[in-house]
Design a protein around this motif. Structure first.
Motif, PDB file in Angstrom:
ATOM      1  N   ASN A  53       0.882  -1.085   0.057  1.00 13.12           N
ATOM      2  CA  ASN A  53      -0.034  -0.027   0.025  1.00 13.12           C
ATOM      3  C   ASN A  53       0.933   1.501  -0.105  1.00 13.12           C
ATOM      4  O   ASN A  53       0.542   2.175  -0.678  1.00 13.12           O
ATOM      5  N   HIS A  54       1.804   1.334   0.995  1.00 10.79           N
ATOM      6  CA  HIS A  54       2.863   2.409   0.992  1.00 10.79           C
ATOM      7  C   HIS A  54       3.644   2.692  -0.222  1.00 10.79           C
ATOM      8  O   HIS A  54       3.810   3.548  -0.744  1.00 10.79           O
ATOM      9  N   GLN A  55       4.059   1.487  -0.965  1.00 12.83           N
ATOM     10  CA  GLN A  55       4.888   1.242  -2.132  1.00 12.83           C
ATOM     11  C   GLN A  55       4.046   1.904  -3.373  1.00 12.83           C
ATOM     12  O   GLN A  55       4.461   2.811  -4.068  1.00 12.83           O
ATOM     13  N   LEU A  56       2.666   1.355  -3.392  1.00 15.13           N
ATOM     14  CA  LEU A  56       2.126   1.948  -4.544  1.00 15.13           C
ATOM     15  C   LEU A  56       1.709   3.528  -4.614  1.00 15.13           C
ATOM     16  O   LEU A  56       1.564   4.109  -5.285  1.00 15.13           O
ATOM     17  N   LYS A  57       1.589   3.882  -3.199  1.00 16.85           N
ATOM     18  CA  LYS A  57       1.149   5.253  -3.258  1.00 16.85           C
ATOM     19  C   LYS A  57       2.371   6.083  -3.481  1.00 16.85           C
ATOM     20  O   LYS A  57       2.252   7.129  -4.122  1.00 16.85           O
ATOM     21  N   GLN A  58       3.616   5.699  -2.966  1.00 16.53           N
ATOM     22  CA  GLN A  58       4.837   6.394  -3.507  1.00 16.53           C
ATOM     23  C   GLN A  58       5.201   6.247  -5.100  1.00 16.53           C
ATOM     24  O   GLN A  58       5.477   7.213  -5.640  1.00 16.53           O
ATOM     25  N   GLU A  59       4.717   5.108  -5.689  1.00 12.67           N
ATOM     26  CA  GLU A  59       4.807   5.134  -7.072  1.00 12.67           C
ATOM     27  C   GLU A  59       3.903   5.976  -7.857  1.00 12.67           C
ATOM     28  O   GLU A  59       4.107   6.678  -8.713  1.00 12.67           O
ATOM     29  N   HIS A  60       2.709   6.125  -7.312  1.00 10.54           N
ATOM     30  CA  HIS A  60       1.680   7.099  -7.981  1.00 10.54           C
ATOM     31  C   HIS A  60       2.197   8.511  -7.826  1.00 10.54           C
ATOM     32  O   HIS A  60       2.088   9.339  -8.844  1.00 10.54           O
ATOM     33  N   ASN A  61       2.814   8.859  -6.649  1.00  7.86           N
ATOM     34  CA  ASN A  61       3.173  10.264  -6.506  1.00  7.86           C
ATOM     35  C   ASN A  61       4.427  10.342  -7.262  1.00  7.86           C
ATOM     36  O   ASN A  61       4.527  11.693  -7.839  1.00  7.86           O
ATOM     37  N   LEU A  62       5.398   9.763  -7.494  1.00 14.22           N
ATOM     38  CA  LEU A  62       6.629   9.800  -8.185  1.00 14.22           C
ATOM     39  C   LEU A  62       5.872   9.985  -9.645  1.00 14.22           C
ATOM     40  O   LEU A  62       6.482  10.955 -10.493  1.00 14.22           O
ATOM     41  N   ILE A  63       5.125   9.147 -10.239  1.00  8.70           N
ATOM     42  CA  ILE A  63       4.796   9.283 -11.751  1.00  8.70           C
ATOM     43  C   ILE A  63       4.066  10.719 -11.776  1.00  8.70           C
ATOM     44  O   ILE A  63       4.114  11.145 -12.771  1.00  8.70           O
ATOM     45  N   SER A  64       3.136  11.068 -10.780  1.00 11.81           N
ATOM     46  CA  SER A  64       2.301  12.373 -10.918  1.00 11.81           C
ATOM     47  C   SER A  64       3.265  13.594 -10.908  1.00 11.81           C
ATOM     48  O   SER A  64       3.281  14.483 -11.771  1.00 11.81           O
ATOM     49  N   LYS A  65       4.589  13.363 -10.291  1.00 12.82           N
ATOM     50  CA  LYS A  65       5.547  14.564 -10.390  1.00 12.82           C
ATOM     51  C   LYS A  65       6.203  14.613 -11.643  1.00 12.82           C
ATOM     52  O   LYS A  65       6.816  15.640 -12.108  1.00 12.82           O
ATOM     53  N   VAL A  66       6.592  13.439 -12.216  1.00 13.42           N
ATOM     54  CA  VAL A  66       7.412  13.470 -13.471  1.00 13.42           C
ATOM     55  C   VAL A  66       6.695  13.691 -14.418  1.00 13.42           C
ATOM     56  O   VAL A  66       6.951  14.593 -15.405  1.00 13.42           O
ATOM     57  N   ARG A  67       5.261  13.495 -14.686  1.00 11.59           N
ATOM     58  CA  ARG A  67       4.254  13.744 -15.469  1.00 11.59           C
ATOM     59  C   ARG A  67       3.999  15.529 -15.409  1.00 11.59           C
ATOM     60  O   ARG A  67       4.028  16.104 -16.262  1.00 11.59           O
ATOM     61  N   GLY A  68       4.015  15.747 -14.234  1.00 15.58           N
ATOM     62  CA  GLY A  68       3.682  17.278 -13.944  1.00 15.58           C
ATOM     63  C   GLY A  68       4.854  18.191 -14.480  1.00 15.58           C
ATOM     64  O   GLY A  68       4.709  19.281 -15.023  1.00 15.58           O
ATOM     65  N   ALA A  69       6.186  17.466 -14.236  1.00 15.00           N
ATOM     66  CA  ALA A  69       7.361  18.173 -14.935  1.00 15.00           C
ATOM     67  C   ALA A  69       7.617  18.367 -16.293  1.00 15.00           C
ATOM     68  O   ALA A  69       8.067  19.263 -16.564  1.00 15.00           O
ATOM     69  N   LEU A  70       7.105  17.340 -16.864  1.00 14.77           N
ATOM     70  CA  LEU A  70       7.480  17.129 -18.407  1.00 14.77           C
ATOM     71  C   LEU A  70       6.221  17.532 -19.057  1.00 14.77           C
ATOM     72  O   LEU A  70       6.487  17.838 -20.318  1.00 14.77           O
ATOM     73  N   ALA A  71       5.145  17.968 -18.470  1.00 14.36           N
ATOM     74  CA  ALA A  71       3.934  18.478 -19.389  1.00 14.36           C
ATOM     75  C   ALA A  71       4.173  19.728 -19.951  1.00 14.36           C
ATOM     76  O   ALA A  71       3.909  19.506 -21.172  1.00 14.36           O
ATOM     77  N   TYR A  72       4.611  20.774 -19.211  1.00 15.62           N
ATOM     78  CA  TYR A  72       5.081  21.920 -19.909  1.00 15.62           C
ATOM     79  C   TYR A  72       6.176  21.822 -21.110  1.00 15.62           C
ATOM     80  O   TYR A  72       5.724  22.274 -22.441  1.00 15.62           O
ATOM     81  N   PRO A  73       7.075  21.147 -21.045  1.00 14.75           N
ATOM     82  CA  PRO A  73       8.197  21.074 -21.954  1.00 14.75           C
ATOM     83  C   PRO A  73       7.533  20.355 -23.055  1.00 14.75           C
ATOM     84  O   PRO A  73       7.667  20.704 -24.282  1.00 14.75           O
ATOM     85  N   LEU A  74       6.876  19.158 -23.003  1.00 16.91           N
ATOM     86  CA  LEU A  74       6.134  18.592 -24.032  1.00 16.91           C
ATOM     87  C   LEU A  74       5.290  19.356 -24.818  1.00 16.91           C
ATOM     88  O   LEU A  74       5.213  19.148 -25.941  1.00 16.91           O
ATOM     89  N   PHE A  75       4.468  20.072 -24.108  1.00 19.69           N
ATOM     90  CA  PHE A  75       3.471  21.064 -24.806  1.00 19.69           C
ATOM     91  C   PHE A  75       4.306  22.100 -25.587  1.00 19.69           C
ATOM     92  O   PHE A  75       3.811  22.388 -26.778  1.00 19.69           O
ATOM     93  N   VAL A  76       5.288  22.747 -25.248  1.00 17.75           N
ATOM     94  CA  VAL A  76       6.176  23.591 -25.917  1.00 17.75           C
ATOM     95  C   VAL A  76       6.592  22.709 -27.158  1.00 17.75           C
ATOM     96  O   VAL A  76       6.990  23.526 -28.260  1.00 17.75           O
ATOM     97  N   VAL A  77       7.304  21.902 -26.920  1.00 17.25           N
ATOM     98  CA  VAL A  77       7.884  21.007 -28.115  1.00 17.25           C
ATOM     99  C   VAL A  77       6.709  20.821 -29.167  1.00 17.25           C
ATOM    100  O   VAL A  77       6.950  21.085 -30.494  1.00 17.25           O
ATOM    101  N   LEU A  78       5.638  19.952 -28.817  1.00 16.48           N
ATOM    102  CA  LEU A  78       4.546  19.893 -29.684  1.00 16.48           C
ATOM    103  C   LEU A  78       3.998  21.028 -30.299  1.00 16.48           C
ATOM    104  O   LEU A  78       3.807  21.203 -31.688  1.00 16.48           O
TER     105      LEU A  78
END
Length: 195
Positions: free
Chosen positions: A46-71
């Protein structure tokens, strides 16, 4: 439920549903059954799956704007090559000036995009389809993972994500008193397949 009633372990039963339970989840449950610490494993999962979800959310959030600019840059580049450059070609033809090689290459690319745009789009769709098909095979995953790790900026991000996953997985296994050699085996299998 039916598999467990039929004599299979919980780990063997959930392994039959890879679209629901990840290999990490299956290996953790199997280790918990083997060590007799299944309840602790579920708390840690349960703890690990929450951590994984948080990590993926942070990475997606960090990459969203640069990806939009590139597109947006790609769309603007295509519009320029298809609409603006052909109009400039007529101006260059009227002047009858000797154009530099870079300008001639740009005009040639624009000409190909205007006259062969449908074939280029179909070729791009074919490449994307082949990449998705390759991601479903073990060899394809390894090749694409190797390429991803060697990309200039993206490779560093992929490496850091995998180091974080390794550390969290190893920590979870060691917290539940799984033997160290078993912990390394499980962590290696999981990361090898998730890279």
């Amino acid at each position: 439920y039916k598999n467990i009633e039929g004599g299979k372990t919980l780990g063997e039963s959930i392994k039959a549903y890879p679209h629901v339970f990840s290999e990490f989840f299956v290996n953790m449950v199997a280790s918990g059954e083997a060590s007799g610490k299944l309840e602790e494993i579920f708390v840690e999962l349960n703890h690990q799956l929450k951590q994984e979800h948080n990590l993926i959310s942070k990475v997606r959030g960090a990459l969203a704007y640069p990806l939009f600019v590139v597109l947006v840059m790609i769309v603007i580049g295509i519009v320029m090559m298809v609409m603006v450059v052909p109009q400039l070609v007529t101006v260059f033809q009227e002047v009858h000036a000797e154009l530099p090689i870079t300008t001639r290459v740009l005009i040639a690319i624009s000409d190909i995009m205007v006259h062969q745009g449908l074939w280029l789009a179909l070729g791009l769709l074919l490449v994307v389809a082949v990449l998705f098909k390759a991601l479903k095979t073990e060899k394809g995953k390894r090749v694409l993972s190797t390429i991803a790790l060697r990309l200039p900026i993206f490779g560093t991000i992929v490496m850091k994500i995998n180091i974080a996953r390794f550390s969290r997985t190893m920590s979870a296994l060691l917290k539940t008193d799984i033997p160290i050699h078993e912990s390394f085996r499980i962590t290696g299998n999981i990361l090898g397949n998730r890279l």
